[in-house]
Design a protein around this motif. Structure first.
Motif, PDB file in Angstrom:
ATOM      1  N   THR A 185      52.477  44.927  41.440  1.00 30.00           N
ATOM      2  CA  THR A 185      53.437  45.041  42.534  1.00 30.00           C
ATOM      3  C   THR A 185      52.686  45.200  43.846  1.00 30.00           C
ATOM      4  O   THR A 185      52.012  46.206  44.073  1.00 30.00           O
ATOM      5  N   ALA A 186      52.748  44.175  44.680  1.00 29.74           N
ATOM      6  CA  ALA A 186      52.196  44.206  46.041  1.00 29.74           C
ATOM      7  C   ALA A 186      50.732  44.642  46.080  1.00 29.74           C
ATOM      8  O   ALA A 186      50.329  45.387  46.974  1.00 29.74           O
ATOM      9  N   LEU A 187      49.937  44.169  45.119  1.00 36.80           N
ATOM     10  CA  LEU A 187      48.509  44.514  45.136  1.00 36.80           C
ATOM     11  C   LEU A 187      47.857  43.986  46.415  1.00 36.80           C
ATOM     12  O   LEU A 187      48.007  42.817  46.767  1.00 36.80           O
ATOM     13  N   VAL A 192      50.088  40.836  46.228  1.00 38.75           N
ATOM     14  CA  VAL A 192      50.220  39.996  45.037  1.00 38.75           C
ATOM     15  C   VAL A 192      51.072  40.701  43.988  1.00 38.75           C
ATOM     16  O   VAL A 192      50.727  41.785  43.512  1.00 38.75           O
ATOM     17  N   SER A 193      52.180  40.080  43.654  1.00 40.11           N
ATOM     18  CA  SER A 193      53.065  40.589  42.604  1.00 40.11           C
ATOM     19  C   SER A 193      53.209  39.527  41.527  1.00 40.11           C
ATOM     20  O   SER A 193      53.425  38.351  41.824  1.00 40.11           O
ATOM     21  N   THR A 252      39.415  39.229  42.100  1.00 43.15           N
ATOM     22  CA  THR A 252      39.683  40.571  42.621  1.00 43.15           C
ATOM     23  C   THR A 252      40.998  41.100  42.079  1.00 43.15           C
ATOM     24  O   THR A 252      41.118  42.285  41.731  1.00 43.15           O
ATOM     25  N   THR A 253      42.002  40.244  41.973  1.00 46.37           N
ATOM     26  CA  THR A 253      43.287  40.663  41.412  1.00 46.37           C
ATOM     27  C   THR A 253      43.122  41.115  39.969  1.00 46.37           C
ATOM     28  O   THR A 253      43.634  42.174  39.571  1.00 46.37           O
ATOM     29  N   GLY A 309      41.303  48.006  36.453  1.00 46.02           N
ATOM     30  CA  GLY A 309      40.663  49.212  36.954  1.00 46.02           C
ATOM     31  C   GLY A 309      39.236  49.065  37.421  1.00 46.02           C
ATOM     32  O   GLY A 309      38.552  50.067  37.669  1.00 46.02           O
ATOM     33  N   LEU A 310      38.740  47.838  37.577  1.00 46.93           N
ATOM     34  CA  LEU A 310      37.374  47.637  38.059  1.00 46.93           C
ATOM     35  C   LEU A 310      37.301  47.607  39.581  1.00 46.93           C
ATOM     36  O   LEU A 310      36.212  47.639  40.153  1.00 46.93           O
ATOM     37  N   ALA A 311      38.439  47.514  40.226  1.00 48.22           N
ATOM     38  CA  ALA A 311      38.522  47.605  41.689  1.00 48.22           C
ATOM     39  C   ALA A 311      39.783  48.388  42.024  1.00 48.22           C
ATOM     40  O   ALA A 311      40.813  48.233  41.361  1.00 48.22           O
TER      41      ALA A 311
END
Length: 304
Positions: free
Chosen positions: A5-7, A20-21, A42-43, A49-51
């Motif tokens: 949700t809205a990353l 990004v959703s 990146t997403t 959980g790596l970023a």
């Protein structure tokens, strides 16, 4: 289920991922596409959980990845097939993964057979080809018998037989209720494999939906031996069309309001004989992808 949700993420104040959703449901394969630097990797790293996102959230099976008590049993990951110890054998690599996941190590032999590495199981990973490392990476992702898979370029380095094998494996996984999020540059393969599609460009989602719906043509081809009468009938019905190809007319479906049944009814009411009436050929995924991303300026995605 995999949900974001809205990353949003920036590096050195440069936006890399913007709002990004996405939503990946059990029993489906979602293709996650974008040009190099679009923000895909990146997403995926934020999902697992790596970023850490600057804003937004990601969950797998309703929980953030870092809160899963045994993540390997919930989601299998293949983000970098080269991230394996080159001095270990394929069997040793999977045995360690199985012990860490708390599964019976007899599953290792099953997975080696499944991915076609039984004969190379005792060779060092450093001697494997890229395609063999990809197969081992898939086996490692499956070691915990997870309900979801997140794969970044899993077909990279595979030969045609390997690509077909990958397609069958993922389809079987989804057909048995699994959830697959698949990032790939092989557009034709994504079109043949995925049920849903998410396209990202310059860090933002530019389209998302069912593959069939996104690739469906928005026009109808209709032909009559009396094209003038057909054109007049369509004009009276206030239906937009253009001439061609050839002596046919191409009709805009107006977002689904106009269908072949509607046009057939108009022709019947005006006693116009039709010799052809069909949905125009759909465009391929490659055409759709380039139409969505060709004019977008690339983001500056960086490794993290």
């Amino acid at each position: 289920m995999i949900t974001t949700t809205a990353l949003t993420k920036s590096y050195d104040k440069v936006p890399v991922v913007r709002d990004v959703s996405l939503h990946c449901e059990p029993g489906t394969i979602t293709g996650f596409l974008g040009a190099n630097g679009a923000g895909k990797s990146t997403t995926l790293k934020m999902i697992v959980g790596l970023a850490r996102p600057d804003r937004g959230a990601a969950t797998i099976d309703g929980r953030p990845f870092v809160e899963l008590p045994n993540p390997t049993r919930v989601v299998g990951l293949l983000l970098d097939a080269s991230a394996m110890h080159p001095g270990r054998s394929g069997r040793a690599t999977l045995t360690i993964a199985a012990r860490m996941a708390g599964v019976d190590i007899r599953r290792v032999e099953y997975l080696l057979e499944l991915v076609g590495l039984a004969d190379a199981a005792d060779k060092r990973v450093g001697t494997y080809s890229l395609g063999m490392r990809q197969r081992l990476g898939v086996a490692q992702a499956l070691v915990g018998d997870p309900a979801a898979l997140i794969l970044d370029e899993p077909a990279n380095g595979l030969d045609p037989e390997g690509i077909a094998w990958m397609r069958t494996l993922l389809r079987d996984f989804a057909d048995h209720g699994g959830t697959v999020l698949l990032s790939s540059h092989l557009l034709h393969e994504v079109q043949a494999t995925a049920d849903h599609l998410v396209v990202i460009s310059n860090g933002a989602v530019v389209t998302a939906g069912r593959m069939d719906d996104l690739l469906a043509s928005s026009t109808i081809l209709v032909r009559s031996p009396v094209p003038g009468a057909l054109a007049a009938a369509l004009q009276m019905a206030q239906i937009d069309f253009v001439a061609g190809p050839g002596d046919a007319l191409t009709v805009d479906t107006a977002g689904g309001r106009v269908t072949t049944e509607v046009i057939a009814g108009i022709a019947r009411d005006h006693q116009v004989l039709l010799t052809e009436l069909r949905q125009a050929e759909s465009h391929g995924l490659e055409q759709l992808f380039f139409s969505l991303t060709a004019t977008a300026a690339p983001s500056q995605e960086v490794a993290a």
